[in-house]
Motif scaffolding. Structure first.
Motif, PDB file in Angstrom:
ATOM      1  N   PHE A 113     -62.612 -27.185  49.067  1.00 21.17           N
ATOM      2  CA  PHE A 113     -61.557 -26.187  49.227  1.00 21.17           C
ATOM      3  C   PHE A 113     -61.159 -25.654  47.852  1.00 21.17           C
ATOM      4  O   PHE A 113     -61.299 -26.333  46.834  1.00 21.17           O
ATOM      5  CB  PHE A 113     -60.341 -26.782  49.951  1.00 21.17           C
ATOM      6  N   ILE A 114     -60.694 -24.421  47.840  1.00 24.79           N
ATOM      7  CA  ILE A 114     -60.201 -23.861  46.579  1.00 24.79           C
ATOM      8  C   ILE A 114     -58.800 -23.304  46.807  1.00 24.79           C
ATOM      9  O   ILE A 114     -58.416 -22.975  47.923  1.00 24.79           O
ATOM     10  CB  ILE A 114     -61.109 -22.733  46.024  1.00 24.79           C
ATOM     11  N   GLY A 115     -58.072 -23.191  45.718  1.00 26.68           N
ATOM     12  CA  GLY A 115     -56.739 -22.611  45.797  1.00 26.68           C
ATOM     13  C   GLY A 115     -56.345 -22.119  44.436  1.00 26.68           C
ATOM     14  O   GLY A 115     -57.013 -22.404  43.436  1.00 26.68           O
ATOM     15  N   THR A 116     -55.288 -21.381  44.375  1.00 26.92           N
ATOM     16  CA  THR A 116     -54.809 -20.888  43.090  1.00 26.92           C
ATOM     17  C   THR A 116     -53.314 -20.602  43.143  1.00 26.92           C
ATOM     18  O   THR A 116     -52.775 -20.356  44.224  1.00 26.92           O
ATOM     19  CB  THR A 116     -55.566 -19.606  42.682  1.00 26.92           C
ATOM     20  N   SER A 117     -52.696 -20.649  41.985  1.00 35.11           N
ATOM     21  CA  SER A 117     -51.315 -20.178  41.915  1.00 35.11           C
ATOM     22  C   SER A 117     -51.352 -18.656  41.838  1.00 35.11           C
ATOM     23  O   SER A 117     -52.334 -18.079  41.368  1.00 35.11           O
ATOM     24  CB  SER A 117     -50.613 -20.751  40.679  1.00 35.11           C
ATOM     25  N   THR A 118     -50.304 -18.022  42.318  1.00 31.60           N
ATOM     26  CA  THR A 118     -50.219 -16.562  42.256  1.00 31.60           C
ATOM     27  C   THR A 118     -48.802 -16.190  41.834  1.00 31.60           C
ATOM     28  O   THR A 118     -47.939 -17.062  41.736  1.00 31.60           O
ATOM     29  CB  THR A 118     -50.504 -15.918  43.635  1.00 31.60           C
ATOM     30  N   VAL A 119     -48.574 -14.912  41.644  1.00 34.35           N
ATOM     31  CA  VAL A 119     -47.230 -14.482  41.248  1.00 34.35           C
ATOM     32  C   VAL A 119     -46.257 -14.675  42.413  1.00 34.35           C
ATOM     33  O   VAL A 119     -45.071 -14.883  42.225  1.00 34.35           O
ATOM     34  CB  VAL A 119     -47.257 -13.006  40.807  1.00 34.35           C
ATOM     35  N   GLY A 120     -46.754 -14.600  43.618  1.00 30.98           N
ATOM     36  CA  GLY A 120     -45.923 -14.789  44.808  1.00 30.98           C
ATOM     37  C   GLY A 120     -46.819 -14.673  46.014  1.00 30.98           C
ATOM     38  O   GLY A 120     -48.047 -14.570  45.891  1.00 30.98           O
ATOM     39  N   SER A 121     -46.218 -14.655  47.192  1.00 28.64           N
ATOM     40  CA  SER A 121     -47.049 -14.581  48.394  1.00 28.64           C
ATOM     41  C   SER A 121     -47.715 -13.211  48.535  1.00 28.64           C
ATOM     42  O   SER A 121     -48.749 -13.103  49.188  1.00 28.64           O
ATOM     43  CB  SER A 121     -46.241 -14.894  49.643  1.00 28.64           C
ATOM     44  N   SER A 122     -47.133 -12.187  47.954  1.00 26.57           N
ATOM     45  CA  SER A 122     -47.786 -10.879  48.059  1.00 26.57           C
ATOM     46  C   SER A 122     -49.201 -10.973  47.493  1.00 26.57           C
ATOM     47  O   SER A 122     -50.161 -10.513  48.109  1.00 26.57           O
ATOM     48  CB  SER A 122     -46.988  -9.805  47.319  1.00 26.57           C
ATOM     49  N   GLU A 123     -49.325 -11.605  46.333  1.00 21.55           N
ATOM     50  CA  GLU A 123     -50.658 -11.750  45.750  1.00 21.55           C
ATOM     51  C   GLU A 123     -51.501 -12.721  46.581  1.00 21.55           C
ATOM     52  O   GLU A 123     -52.693 -12.504  46.794  1.00 21.55           O
ATOM     53  CB  GLU A 123     -50.544 -12.241  44.296  1.00 21.55           C
ATOM     54  N   GLY A 124     -50.852 -13.772  47.094  1.00 20.24           N
ATOM     55  CA  GLY A 124     -51.568 -14.734  47.932  1.00 20.24           C
ATOM     56  C   GLY A 124     -52.123 -14.067  49.190  1.00 20.24           C
ATOM     57  O   GLY A 124     -53.260 -14.317  49.592  1.00 20.24           O
ATOM     58  N   CYS A 125     -51.324 -13.202  49.814  1.00 20.91           N
ATOM     59  CA  CYS A 125     -51.774 -12.492  51.016  1.00 20.91           C
ATOM     60  C   CYS A 125     -52.957 -11.578  50.670  1.00 20.91           C
ATOM     61  O   CYS A 125     -53.924 -11.475  51.432  1.00 20.91           O
ATOM     62  CB  CYS A 125     -50.644 -11.655  51.623  1.00 20.91           C
ATOM     63  N   MET A 126     -52.845 -10.910  49.525  1.00 19.33           N
ATOM     64  CA  MET A 126     -53.961 -10.044  49.102  1.00 19.33           C
ATOM     65  C   MET A 126     -55.250 -10.863  48.996  1.00 19.33           C
ATOM     66  O   MET A 126     -56.314 -10.439  49.454  1.00 19.33           O
ATOM     67  CB  MET A 126     -53.679  -9.433  47.716  1.00 19.33           C
ATOM     68  N   LEU A 127     -55.159 -12.037  48.378  1.00 13.60           N
ATOM     69  CA  LEU A 127     -56.362 -12.864  48.199  1.00 13.60           C
ATOM     70  C   LEU A 127     -56.895 -13.350  49.542  1.00 13.60           C
ATOM     71  O   LEU A 127     -58.108 -13.343  49.777  1.00 13.60           O
ATOM     72  CB  LEU A 127     -56.057 -14.046  47.275  1.00 13.60           C
ATOM     73  N   GLY A 128     -55.978 -13.765  50.434  1.00 13.53           N
ATOM     74  CA  GLY A 128     -56.404 -14.207  51.770  1.00 13.53           C
ATOM     75  C   GLY A 128     -57.074 -13.062  52.520  1.00 13.53           C
ATOM     76  O   GLY A 128     -58.128 -13.239  53.146  1.00 13.53           O
ATOM     77  N   GLY A 129     -56.471 -11.881  52.445  1.00 11.54           N
ATOM     78  CA  GLY A 129     -57.037 -10.705  53.110  1.00 11.54           C
ATOM     79  C   GLY A 129     -58.398 -10.345  52.526  1.00 11.54           C
ATOM     80  O   GLY A 129     -59.349 -10.044  53.258  1.00 11.54           O
ATOM     81  N   LEU A 130     -58.503 -10.427  51.205  1.00  8.99           N
ATOM     82  CA  LEU A 130     -59.790 -10.101  50.567  1.00  8.99           C
ATOM     83  C   LEU A 130     -60.881 -11.086  50.963  1.00  8.99           C
ATOM     84  O   LEU A 130     -62.029 -10.701  51.177  1.00  8.99           O
ATOM     85  CB  LEU A 130     -59.633 -10.111  49.040  1.00  8.99           C
ATOM     86  N   ALA A 131     -60.498 -12.359  51.071  1.00  7.26           N
ATOM     87  CA  ALA A 131     -61.485 -13.362  51.486  1.00  7.26           C
ATOM     88  C   ALA A 131     -62.000 -13.030  52.886  1.00  7.26           C
ATOM     89  O   ALA A 131     -63.209 -13.081  53.154  1.00  7.26           O
ATOM     90  CB  ALA A 131     -60.863 -14.758  51.454  1.00  7.26           C
TER      91      ALA A 131
END
Ligand SMILES: Cc1ncc(COP(=O)(O)O)c(C=O)c1O
Length: 276
Positions: A113-131
């Protein structure tokens, strides 16, 4: 009369009598204490998180955590090679959070599994959506879909209509159709009777919201997982679920009463969370 003290005092200073610059840098600098006072005054009503019921912020943390955050201001945490100890701390946190969300329970994802810190959930959602988007593109190509033909194969993402605005941004930035499952008086979260009607071969995934900020409800992600499993049995392009747990991801693991919503579920591929 000694007026030196006026230099460091906001009240009575010359700057207090002037309008604050708003468009261009003023010709002359401002006493830093005055600048600080001005900014604090302007933010006065917004800065107290526990009195601002509309905020998405953490309202209170341990002072030790506040101090650690203050001490990190001079760290460029994005630069992993320059800050290996900070990066190690990040990775410990990611591992703990992934296990808190039950990454280990019988999943092949467990090992890598991979994960990362982000500036907030907005960036996290972008990464999830991109994946989801890249995974769909990869699989769609192999399945022979002409993904450059956007008339026939514009990718789409499915979510309940009380989504946080980042999902609209994601779809606009990456040219994805946002398919909103409407809510009504009887469905204050994702409507499980109709959600699968929105799915087709161009669906990159479904977002389940673990904590809907507008209704205070949670999507029934366990039920959604069952529906997706059923769909995937015969689907040309199986789909995955991203869980937007900005609101509930640090809450649900510590209280009773929530149905499984995390990596215990077969089709949950990614989760984002905010420190709120
Ligand atoms: C459900 C949900 N998704 C995404 C976001 C975006 O999170 P952030 O403000 O941390 O960027 C929020 C909160 O603002 C939210 O409540």
């Amino acid at each position: 009369m000694n007026t030196d003290y006026l230099e460091s005092s906001f009240l009575g200073s010359k700057e207090a009598a002037r309008s604050m610059p708003k468009k261009v840098l003023p010709d002359q600098g401002m006493n830093p204490d005055t600048a600080e006072t001005l900014v604090n005054h302007i933010r006065l009503n917004e800065a107290k998180a526990d009195q601002n019921l509309a905020t998405f912020c953490t309202t209170q943390m341990e002072p030790q955590a506040d101090r650690l955050m203050m001490n990190s201001l001079e760290t460029n945490a994005i630069d992993k090679s320059e800050y290996p100890k900070t990066t190690a701390m990040e990775n410990y946190s990611i591992s703990m959070i992934a296990h808190m969300w039950n990454i280990g329970e019988g999943k092949e994802l467990y090992k890598d599994f991979i994960g990362t810190s982000t500036v907030g959930s907005s960036e996290g959602c972008m990464l999830g959506g991109l994946a989801l988007l890249h995974s769909w593109k990869h699989r769609a190509k192999i399945a022979g879909l002409d993904i450059d033909n956007l008339h026939e194969h514009k990718p789409n993402l499915i979510i309940n209509s009380a989504f946080q605005v980042v999902w609209e941004k994601f779809c606009t930035y990456w040219n994805v159709e946002l398919r909103e499952v409407p809510m009504d008086e009887n469905h204050m979260s994702l409507n499980m009777d109709t959600v699968m009607d929105y799915v087709d071969e161009n669906t990159i995934g479904i977002v389940g919201i673990q904590g809907i900020t507008y209704t205070g409800r949670v999507d029934d992600i366990q039920k959604l997982d069952e529906l997706v499993s059923e769909y995937n049995k015969t689907a040309k392009l199986p789909i995955k679920i991203h869980v937007d747990a900005a609101f509930g991801g640090f809450f649900a693991p510590f209280v009773d009463g929530f149905k499984p919503w995390d990596f215990r579920l077969k089709n949950v591929a990614s989760i984002n969370v905010s420190g709120q």
